[in-house]
Design a protein around this motif. Structure first.
Motif, short mmCIF file in Angstrom:
data_model
loop_
_atom_site.label_atom_id
_atom_site.label_comp_id
_atom_site.label_asym_id
_atom_site.label_seq_id
_atom_site.Cartn_x
_atom_site.Cartn_y
_atom_site.Cartn_z
N GLY A 90 7.11 2.62 -1.89
CA GLY A 90 7.54 4.02 -1.91
C GLY A 90 6.42 5.01 -2.21
N PHE A 91 5.28 4.50 -2.68
CA PHE A 91 4.14 5.37 -3.00
C PHE A 91 3.19 5.54 -1.83
CE2 PHE A 91 5.38 3.37 -7.06
CZ PHE A 91 5.74 4.52 -7.75
N PHE A 92 3.35 4.74 -0.77
CA PHE A 92 2.42 4.79 0.35
C PHE A 92 2.61 6.06 1.17
CE2 PHE A 92 2.50 -0.15 0.64
CZ PHE A 92 1.72 -0.24 -0.50
N ALA A 93 1.51 6.76 1.44
CA ALA A 93 1.54 7.94 2.30
C ALA A 93 1.52 7.52 3.77
CB ALA A 93 0.36 8.85 1.99
N GLU A 94 1.03 6.31 4.03
CA GLU A 94 0.99 5.74 5.38
C GLU A 94 0.95 4.22 5.22
OE1 GLU A 94 -3.62 5.93 6.63
OE2 GLU A 94 -2.70 7.88 6.23
N ASP A 145 9.40 -14.36 -1.47
CA ASP A 145 10.19 -13.33 -2.15
C ASP A 145 9.29 -12.42 -2.99
OD1 ASP A 145 12.53 -14.34 -1.05
OD2 ASP A 145 13.05 -15.51 -2.83
N ASP A 146 8.20 -12.98 -3.50
CA ASP A 146 7.28 -12.16 -4.31
C ASP A 146 6.62 -11.07 -3.47
OD1 ASP A 146 7.86 -13.39 -6.69
OD2 ASP A 146 6.08 -14.68 -6.69
N PHE A 147 6.37 -11.33 -2.18
CA PHE A 147 5.82 -10.27 -1.32
C PHE A 147 6.85 -9.15 -1.18
CE2 PHE A 147 5.34 -8.28 2.88
CZ PHE A 147 4.08 -7.73 2.73
N GLN A 148 8.11 -9.51 -1.02
CA GLN A 148 9.16 -8.49 -0.93
C GLN A 148 9.25 -7.70 -2.23
OE1 GLN A 148 10.54 -7.73 1.95
NE2 GLN A 148 9.34 -9.38 2.85
N ALA A 149 9.09 -8.39 -3.36
CA ALA A 149 9.11 -7.70 -4.66
C ALA A 149 7.91 -6.75 -4.77
CB ALA A 149 9.09 -8.73 -5.79
N TRP A 150 6.74 -7.20 -4.32
CA TRP A 150 5.55 -6.36 -4.33
C TRP A 150 5.77 -5.08 -3.53
CZ3 TRP A 150 1.14 -4.30 -5.64
CH2 TRP A 150 0.27 -3.77 -4.70
N ARG A 151 6.27 -5.24 -2.31
CA ARG A 151 6.52 -4.08 -1.47
C ARG A 151 7.59 -3.17 -2.07
NH1 ARG A 151 3.64 -3.79 3.44
NH2 ARG A 151 4.50 -1.70 3.42
N GLY A 152 8.58 -3.77 -2.73
CA GLY A 152 9.60 -2.97 -3.38
C GLY A 152 9.05 -2.14 -4.52
N PRO A 155 0.12 12.12 -2.98
CA PRO A 155 -0.43 12.91 -4.10
C PRO A 155 0.58 13.01 -5.25
CG PRO A 155 -0.82 14.02 -2.01
CD PRO A 155 0.10 12.85 -1.72
N ASP A 156 0.07 13.12 -6.43
CA ASP A 156 0.88 13.29 -7.65
C ASP A 156 1.74 12.08 -7.99
OD1 ASP A 156 -0.15 15.90 -7.99
OD2 ASP A 156 1.38 16.69 -6.63
N SER A 157 1.42 10.90 -7.42
CA SER A 157 2.19 9.71 -7.76
C SER A 157 1.30 8.60 -8.33
CB SER A 157 2.94 9.19 -6.53
OG SER A 157 2.03 8.73 -5.54
N HIS A 158 0.07 8.94 -8.68
CA HIS A 158 -0.90 7.93 -9.08
C HIS A 158 -0.52 7.18 -10.35
CE1 HIS A 158 -3.84 8.89 -5.96
NE2 HIS A 158 -3.36 10.11 -6.08
N ASP A 159 -0.05 7.88 -11.36
CA ASP A 159 0.31 7.20 -12.61
C ASP A 159 1.44 6.20 -12.38
OD1 ASP A 159 -1.64 8.59 -14.00
OD2 ASP A 159 -0.23 10.09 -14.78
N ALA A 160 2.45 6.60 -11.64
CA ALA A 160 3.57 5.70 -11.36
C ALA A 160 3.13 4.54 -10.46
CB ALA A 160 4.72 6.48 -10.71
N PHE A 161 2.25 4.82 -9.50
CA PHE A 161 1.73 3.76 -8.64
C PHE A 161 0.96 2.73 -9.47
CE2 PHE A 161 -2.06 2.29 -6.23
CZ PHE A 161 -1.41 1.44 -5.34
N LEU A 162 0.08 3.19 -10.35
CA LEU A 162 -0.69 2.27 -11.18
C LEU A 162 0.22 1.44 -12.08
CD1 LEU A 162 -3.73 4.53 -12.10
CD2 LEU A 162 -3.71 2.55 -10.55
#
Length: 99
Positions: free
Chosen positions: A81-85, A70-77, A12-19
């Motif tokens: 940090g925004f994932f709740a699970e 490496d792009d998958f690692q970049a994606w996850r990076g 919660p409260d991280s939607h703008d940064a996630f987008l």
């Protein structure tokens, strides 16, 4: 054609940064081998949940080529940090088109 559907529960409260992070990641998918389309949908009934929907030419383009890159690692990076699970990922193939 394979469709990947990743269910992403976001803190919660991280939607703008996630987008913003997903927008930054778009070029990673554009250059991924076999990736033909990508979109992010927010669930109406569960607003902290998104579906990342990606079209791949083959299952291996996702599970081997992209996930081993490496792009998958970049994606996850960018977004991890925004994932709740942990994300739930499934793949599908079109069985019927109505119109």
């Amino acid at each position: 054609m394979i469709t990947e559907i990743a269910e992403l529960s976001i803190k919660p409260d991280s939607h703008d940064a996630f987008l913003a992070a997903v927008k930054e990641a778009v070029p990673l998918f554009k250059r991924a081998k076999g990736c033909t389309a990508m979109k992010l949908e927010r669930l109406t009934e569960r607003p902290d949940v998104y579906h990342l929907v990606i079209s791949w030419e083959t299952l291996e383009n996702h599970t081997v080529d992209f996930r081993g890159s490496d792009d998958f690692q970049a994606w996850r990076g960018l977004v991890g940090g925004f994932f709740a699970e942990p994300p739930r990922v499934e793949h599908s193939a079109t069985a019927l088109v109505g119109f």
